[in-house]
Enzyme design. Structure first.
Site, PDB file in Angstrom:
ATOM      1  N   ASP A   1       0.747  -1.281   0.050  1.00 21.26           N
ATOM      2  CA  ASP A   1       0.042   0.013   0.013  1.00 21.26           C
ATOM      3  C   ASP A   1       0.794   1.229   0.170  1.00 21.26           C
ATOM      4  OD1 ASP A   1      -2.144  -1.517   0.135  1.00 21.26           O
ATOM      5  OD2 ASP A   1      -3.012  -0.927   2.140  1.00 21.26           O
TER       6      ASP A   1
ATOM      7  N   HIS B   1      -5.833   9.222   0.570  1.00 14.43           N
ATOM      8  CA  HIS B   1      -5.917   8.336   1.880  1.00 14.43           C
ATOM      9  C   HIS B   1      -6.759   8.834   2.883  1.00 14.43           C
ATOM     10  CE1 HIS B   1      -4.434   5.563   4.577  1.00 14.43           C
ATOM     11  NE2 HIS B   1      -3.968   4.793   3.760  1.00 14.43           N
TER      12      HIS B   1
ATOM     13  N   HIS C   1       3.560  -2.351   3.348  1.00 12.67           N
ATOM     14  CA  HIS C   1       3.471  -1.211   2.477  1.00 12.67           C
ATOM     15  C   HIS C   1       4.802  -0.693   1.876  1.00 12.67           C
ATOM     16  CE1 HIS C   1       0.482  -0.959   6.015  1.00 12.67           C
ATOM     17  NE2 HIS C   1      -0.260   0.248   5.193  1.00 12.67           N
TER      18      HIS C   1
END
Length: 452
Positions: free
Chosen positions: A246, A300, A390
């Site tokens: 991510d 986000h 991530h």
């Protein structure tokens, strides 16, 4: 005056009268005036005809009037007074022709319980205010209104029983009913649109007294939009797992891609639109390496609390950023924080087809240390698992170091690393348009305006 003179005078006088077109009257004509200017001499043919015509008319008219009276009376007797026999509830009765069923019921003292007065949906509005009885004539059920006005002709078999319910008056309106958004399932890493919605065209009946509404004739049967929630279930004996990253692309992206290529492994990157705009080359490198790129929103936000238009903008902007940088179209995304509800799905307006969460969280964002990241990724894995790591959002050195160890460990256990599209395609219950992660809402589909 001599006789010759008399004759001459008489001739001249008569001649004068004829010249003046004056008719002669008196004995000489055989007609004596009576005061009737239209009267004709009795000896004429016309006078003889008139006398016979009057006598004939009288002789003819009187019998005709008598016959008409007899026929009229007979007709009245036949249609209103003639006795006939009918069978009522198994008992033969002699009644007058034209007797109504109401009269039959009263004369025979047949007791029936009335139905109720009910709403369009069948709820009782008033007890005992329905139809007073039900009727069958010659074995055929007859509507109460027809039975109520029916007059017997003779020979009928009539059965009377308790009355049926009487439905309230109503109005009917043809409406276009929009689909609703339904959720199928509660737990799972994958949310996808398993059924697109369409409009139903139907009649809606509204009760005049109750105000209740029920559906009437359906002219076009539509369907609700359905979002299915589930975990991916690959076929037996296939051990598949998906690595996901991510918040990229970032400066770490090339390092991840090199490790993946060295290991012959594919992964999926859920990228932020703003980071794709900032790092288009890295985004393009993801696709060139054979990996998959999907959306993680534009910048986000927690979409669960966002306004509907914000939800649409966040998704469409990130999809556009990805396509502009890589040429790849996607309608798959990972909601920030994994936060996505039925209300949020409603707000998407159908711009997305699949939302991907995870079932294995390495918690690498805490930077716990390399071994803990490896352990978190591998200890509870199973076929169909989606592992969360991530790429951006902070220092990712521990992830870079942990990644080859995670790959080696799981490969040693017989796992094959696949992209999200490949993982979805392995589950036969998931439609192809979902596993493609790039399909759009069909033109014929209608997006819901409320939750079902």
């Amino acid at each position: 005056m001599s006789s010759d003179d008399d004759e001459k005078y008489s001739f001249k006088h008569t001649k004068k009268l004829e010249d003046n077109n004056i008719g002669l009257v008196g004995k000489g004509t055989g007609f004596i005036p009576t005061g009737n200017a239209n009267a004709m001499p009795a000896g004429t043919e016309q006078g003889k005809d008139d006398g016979r015509g009057r006598r004939f008319a009288v002789r003819t008219l009187v019998p005709l009037l008598v016959l008409a009276a007899l026929l009229g009376g007979g007709y009245f007797w036949w249609t209103r007074l003639r006795p006939v026999q009918v069978t009522v509830n198994g008992t033969l009765q002699s009644v007058t022709v034209g007797t109504t069923i109401d009269q039959l019921k009263s004369d025979a003292d047949i007791q029936t319980a009335p139905g109720n007065y009910v709403s369009v949906s069948g709820n009782i509005i008033a007890e005992g205010e329905g139809y007073p009885y039900s009727a069958s004539i010659n074995g055929k059920d007859t509507d109460y209104d027809d039975a109520h006005s029916y007059e017997v002709a003779g020979g009928e078999r009539i059965a009377l029983s308790d009355g049926q319910d009487r439905t309230e008056p109503s109005t009917t309106e043809t409406v276009n009913q929009q689909p609703k958004l339904l959720m199928n399932g509660n737990v799972g890493a994958i949310n996808y649109i398993s059924q697109w919605g369409s409009t139903t065209v139907k009649d809606v009946i509204t009760g005049q007294d109750s105000g209740e509404q029920v559906d009437g004739t359906v002219y076009e049967q539509g369907q609700d939009c359905v979002v299915t929630v589930k975990d991916v279930q690959p076929p037996d004996k296939q051990k598949l797992v998906a690595l996901t990253f991510d918040d990229g692309p970032s400066g770490y992206t090339p390092q991840y891609l090199k490790i993946l290529q060295d290991k012959g492994v594919k992964a999926t990157f859920f990228c932020l639109g703003k980071e794709v705009d900032a790092h288009p080359d890295e985004a393009k490198a993801i696709v060139d390496a054979g990996c998959q790129i999907c959306s993680h929103s534009y910048d986000h936000p927690d979409l669960r609390y966002a306004e509907p238009q914000t939800v649409v903008d966040q998704l469409t902007s990130s999809f556009s950023s990805i396509e502009n940088a890589t040429g790849e179209k996607t309608t798959a995304f990972r909601p920030p924080y994994g936060s996505f509800t039925q209300r949020t799905w409603l707000a998407t307006q159908g711009v997305a087809t699949v939302a991907v969460r995870w079932d294995i969280d390495t918690e690498d964002w805490k930077q716990p240390d390399v071994d803990k990241i490896v352990s978190a990724a591998c200890d509870n894995v199973h076929s169909g698992s989606i592992i969360l790591m991530h790429d951006g959002g902070g220092p990712r050195d521990q992830d870079v170091e942990a990644l080859p160890k995670i790959i080696d460990t799981l490969q040693s256990q017989g796992y094959t690393f696949v992209t999200i599209s490949e993982l979805l395609a392995s589950d036969d219950s998931i439609p192809d348009y979902v596993s493609s992660c790039s399909s759009t809402m069909p033109e014929s589909a209608v997006w819901p305006d409320e939750i079902g």
